[in-house]
Design a protein around this motif. Structure first.
Motif, PDB file in Angstrom:
ATOM      1  N   GLY A 152       0.743  -1.217   0.002  1.00 46.78           N
ATOM      2  CA  GLY A 152      -0.347   0.799   0.368  1.00 46.78           C
ATOM      3  C   GLY A 152       0.876   1.363   0.105  1.00 46.78           C
ATOM      4  N   PHE A 153       0.000   2.452  -0.679  1.00 47.70           N
ATOM      5  CA  PHE A 153       1.334   3.711  -0.476  1.00 47.70           C
ATOM      6  C   PHE A 153       0.028   4.913  -0.436  1.00 47.70           C
ATOM      7  CE2 PHE A 153       0.800   1.956  -4.809  1.00 47.70           C
ATOM      8  CZ  PHE A 153       0.014   3.195  -5.364  1.00 47.70           C
ATOM      9  N   ASP A 154       1.102   5.925  -0.011  1.00 50.89           N
ATOM     10  CA  ASP A 154      -0.110   7.130   0.067  1.00 50.89           C
ATOM     11  C   ASP A 154       1.250   8.638  -0.766  1.00 50.89           C
ATOM     12  OD1 ASP A 154      -1.634   9.366   0.287  1.00 50.89           O
ATOM     13  OD2 ASP A 154      -1.742   9.333   2.556  1.00 50.89           O
ATOM     14  N   VAL A 155       0.335   9.015  -1.876  1.00 48.22           N
ATOM     15  CA  VAL A 155       1.428   9.037  -2.291  1.00 48.22           C
ATOM     16  C   VAL A 155       0.644  10.914  -2.699  1.00 48.22           C
ATOM     17  CG1 VAL A 155       2.716   9.806  -4.430  1.00 48.22           C
ATOM     18  CG2 VAL A 155       2.371   7.900  -3.155  1.00 48.22           C
ATOM     19  N   VAL A 182      -3.532   9.952  -3.674  1.00 46.61           N
ATOM     20  CA  VAL A 182      -3.321   8.921  -3.940  1.00 46.61           C
ATOM     21  C   VAL A 182      -3.135   8.394  -3.310  1.00 46.61           C
ATOM     22  CG1 VAL A 182      -2.725   6.997  -5.940  1.00 46.61           C
ATOM     23  CG2 VAL A 182      -2.779   9.236  -6.301  1.00 46.61           C
ATOM     24  N   VAL A 183      -4.044   6.988  -2.651  1.00 45.58           N
ATOM     25  CA  VAL A 183      -3.799   6.334  -1.700  1.00 45.58           C
ATOM     26  C   VAL A 183      -4.442   4.953  -1.956  1.00 45.58           C
ATOM     27  CG1 VAL A 183      -5.395   5.809   0.686  1.00 45.58           C
ATOM     28  CG2 VAL A 183      -4.489   8.014  -0.134  1.00 45.58           C
ATOM     29  N   HIS A 184      -3.829   3.702  -1.441  1.00 43.26           N
ATOM     30  CA  HIS A 184      -3.710   3.165  -1.483  1.00 43.26           C
ATOM     31  C   HIS A 184      -3.473   1.656  -0.545  1.00 43.26           C
ATOM     32  CE1 HIS A 184      -4.433  -1.195  -3.893  1.00 43.26           C
ATOM     33  NE2 HIS A 184      -2.373  -1.560  -3.272  1.00 43.26           N
ATOM     34  N   ASP A 185      -4.797   0.986  -0.501  1.00 50.62           N
ATOM     35  CA  ASP A 185      -4.424  -0.071   0.504  1.00 50.62           C
ATOM     36  C   ASP A 185      -4.356  -1.390   0.631  1.00 50.62           C
ATOM     37  OD1 ASP A 185      -5.987   1.434   2.457  1.00 50.62           O
ATOM     38  OD2 ASP A 185      -7.803   1.108   1.771  1.00 50.62           O
ATOM     39  N   PRO A 186      -3.540  -1.862   1.142  1.00 53.32           N
ATOM     40  CA  PRO A 186      -2.845  -3.210   0.547  1.00 53.32           C
ATOM     41  C   PRO A 186      -3.632  -4.214   0.024  1.00 53.32           C
ATOM     42  CG  PRO A 186      -2.280  -2.040   3.224  1.00 53.32           C
ATOM     43  CD  PRO A 186      -3.671  -1.636   2.288  1.00 53.32           C
ATOM     44  N   TRP A 187      -3.083  -5.076  -0.784  1.00 54.12           N
ATOM     45  CA  TRP A 187      -3.670  -6.426  -1.732  1.00 54.12           C
ATOM     46  C   TRP A 187      -3.025  -6.826  -1.522  1.00 54.12           C
ATOM     47  CZ3 TRP A 187      -5.455  -3.610  -7.118  1.00 54.12           C
ATOM     48  CH2 TRP A 187      -6.324  -3.017  -7.215  1.00 54.12           C
ATOM     49  N   VAL A 223      13.347   6.916 -11.675  1.00 57.94           N
ATOM     50  CA  VAL A 223      12.846   7.682 -11.014  1.00 57.94           C
ATOM     51  C   VAL A 223      12.262   6.046  -9.351  1.00 57.94           C
ATOM     52  CG1 VAL A 223       9.955   7.103 -10.773  1.00 57.94           C
ATOM     53  CG2 VAL A 223      11.326   7.302 -13.013  1.00 57.94           C
ATOM     54  N   ALA A 224      12.940   5.258  -9.293  1.00 58.99           N
ATOM     55  CA  ALA A 224      12.707   4.787  -8.170  1.00 58.99           C
ATOM     56  C   ALA A 224      14.181   4.982  -6.890  1.00 58.99           C
ATOM     57  CB  ALA A 224      13.343   3.001  -8.669  1.00 58.99           C
ATOM     58  N   LEU A 225      14.407   5.674  -7.163  1.00 56.70           N
ATOM     59  CA  LEU A 225      15.581   6.130  -6.650  1.00 56.70           C
ATOM     60  C   LEU A 225      15.287   7.532  -6.229  1.00 56.70           C
ATOM     61  CD1 LEU A 225      18.326   5.736  -5.178  1.00 56.70           C
ATOM     62  CD2 LEU A 225      19.501   7.240  -7.375  1.00 56.70           C
ATOM     63  N   ASN A 226      14.216   7.892  -6.929  1.00 56.72           N
ATOM     64  CA  ASN A 226      14.364   9.567  -6.565  1.00 56.72           C
ATOM     65  C   ASN A 226      12.624   9.797  -6.040  1.00 56.72           C
ATOM     66  OD1 ASN A 226      16.952  11.045  -6.996  1.00 56.72           O
ATOM     67  ND2 ASN A 226      16.665   9.782  -8.722  1.00 56.72           N
ATOM     68  N   TRP A 227      12.202   8.512  -6.316  1.00 60.79           N
ATOM     69  CA  TRP A 227      11.210   8.882  -5.892  1.00 60.79           C
ATOM     70  C   TRP A 227      10.378   8.683  -4.486  1.00 60.79           C
ATOM     71  CZ3 TRP A 227       5.899   7.690  -8.906  1.00 60.79           C
ATOM     72  CH2 TRP A 227       4.865   8.356  -8.579  1.00 60.79           C
ATOM     73  N   VAL A 228      10.998   9.037  -3.765  1.00 63.93           N
ATOM     74  CA  VAL A 228      11.478   8.756  -2.267  1.00 63.93           C
ATOM     75  C   VAL A 228      10.253   8.565  -1.732  1.00 63.93           C
ATOM     76  CG1 VAL A 228      12.313   8.897   0.096  1.00 63.93           C
ATOM     77  CG2 VAL A 228      13.406   9.750  -1.619  1.00 63.93           C
ATOM     78  N   GLU A 229       9.116   9.668  -1.914  1.00 63.90           N
ATOM     79  CA  GLU A 229       7.148   8.991  -1.287  1.00 63.90           C
ATOM     80  C   GLU A 229       7.337   7.988  -1.498  1.00 63.90           C
ATOM     81  OE1 GLU A 229       3.343  11.432  -0.628  1.00 63.90           O
ATOM     82  OE2 GLU A 229       4.874  12.051  -1.985  1.00 63.90           O
ATOM     83  N   LEU A 230       7.293   7.448  -2.601  1.00 70.06           N
ATOM     84  CA  LEU A 230       6.446   6.170  -3.673  1.00 70.06           C
ATOM     85  C   LEU A 230       7.534   4.769  -2.497  1.00 70.06           C
ATOM     86  CD1 LEU A 230       4.543   4.763  -4.869  1.00 70.06           C
ATOM     87  CD2 LEU A 230       5.769   5.351  -6.990  1.00 70.06           C
TER      88      LEU A 230
END
Length: 348
Positions: free
Chosen positions: A73-76, A84-89, A135-142
């Motif tokens: 899950g994430f809240d970005v 964008v909020v996603h609950d764990p699946w 993108v994976a390195l710098n989009w720390v929030e996600l």
């Protein structure tokens, strides 16, 4: 005969946990199996269309991150104050989404890349992999950046009447990887033996002639890229749920090199070759680690690859198959000559 060999090979791999009790070796087999699945997907492009992708690890990493984020899950936050909020699946949903999204990325790269050939295609694929890594390195929030996504849930399967089975042990993960590897092998085998597979081979052998008989180059290559990327995404998902921690190093160029070595050494265009090459170069570090320093291991790694390609230039499986066929042909020819001479003597 091929079916019997395939069934016996699967049975042999399925029997490994019955006699192998070393958890370290079992771990090596599981990670090697995951990379063999990824190498199979690369072989679909390199071995059957002739397109070398040096950014194939991007799809592997995308599959790993998609599956991990789906289950965590994430809240970005997005520009404009949106969130964008996603609950764990469940993990199995992450596995499916990893295949779908990796396949879509393969479609995007294919539509963009297959307008060029040769070194230009290689550059495009490397650039795509580097962009995804950044993108994976710098989009720390996600992605948590270099801090990594941790505590990724183990893969779990929903069994009707029995609830959810979480695959925590090495034994369970071994059979899961084996099942996915067999499914990928069967899928690729059916593809390359179909009309679509003949179209891919035609493009690799003679693109001009293939176009003249009505084969759509971009459509064929793009579809191959989609399927290849989807399988690589499945391998990435397995890797994420088994290792349970993912950071941008999953996009490291060395992982692509490992896949290429597995394909080339085993024999590009050979379904069995990828497995043989994968086992050799996946397990070689395990064999060399107790007896060599890390620097010497890489030297030995390269030396073995050079020796294989020098002695068996088409790769292990195709070269050995060709030599056995020649030997069988010579034996049959000698037998025919002997039979002819014997018949002539009886007639005289």
């Amino acid at each position: 005969m091929r079916s019997v060999v395939t069934i016996l090979t699967i049975a042999a791999f399925a029997s490994v946990p019955l006699w192998l009790r070393d958890p370290y070796l079992m771990n090596a087999l599981i990670t090697t199996g995951i990379f063999i699945v990824a190498a199979m997907s690369l072989n679909l492009l390199l071995g059957f269309t002739g397109q070398l992708s040096l950014g194939h690890v991007a799809f592997f990493g995308i599959g790993a991150y998609v599956s991990a984020l789906t289950t965590l899950g994430f809240d970005v936050g997005l520009p404009g104050g949106f969130h964008v909020v996603h609950d764990p699946w469940p993990p199995i949903a992450g596995f499916v989404l990893a295949i779908i999204i990796s396949g879509l990325c393969g479609y995007f790269v294919g539509r963009l890349s297959f307008r060029v050939r040769g070194a230009y295609f290689v550059i495009v694929t490397i650039s795509f992999a580097e962009v995804v890594r950044l993108v994976a390195l710098n989009w720390v929030e996600l992605t948590q950046g270099p801090l990594a996504l941790t505590n990724i849930p183990s893969m779990a399967l929903s069994l009707p009447g029995f609830g959810e089975l979480a695959l925590h042990t090495k034994l369970q993960n071994y059979y899961l990887v084996l099942a996915v590897a067999v499914a990928a092998y069967v899928l690729i085998m059916r593809l390359v033996r179909s009309h679509f597979g003949r179209a891919m081979r035609g493009l690799m052998e003679n693109e001009t002639l293939a176009v003249s008989v009505g084969i759509d180059v971009t459509k064929t290559l793009t579809l191959a890229a989609v399927i290849s990327a989807g399988i690589a995404g499945a391998a990435g998902s397995l890797y994420a749920h088994y290792i349970r921690i993912i950071d941008p190093e999953v996009f490291a160029f060395i992982n692509t090199v490992t896949m290429v070595i597995m394909v080339i050494a085993g024999g590009k265009g050979s379904l069995a070759g990828t497995i043989v090459g994968g086992l050799i170069f996946g397990l070689m570090p395990v064999v060399l680690r107790p007896i060599m320093a890390p620097e010497a291991q890489w030297i030995a790694y390269g030396g073995v690859l050079i020796a294989i390609l020098f002695v068996l230039p088409r790769g292990i499986v195709p070269s050995l198959t060709q030599r056995l066929s020649r030997q069988h042909g010579k034996t049959a020819a000698v037998g025919r000559v002997a039979f002819t001479e014997h018949s002539a003597k009886e007639h005289a």
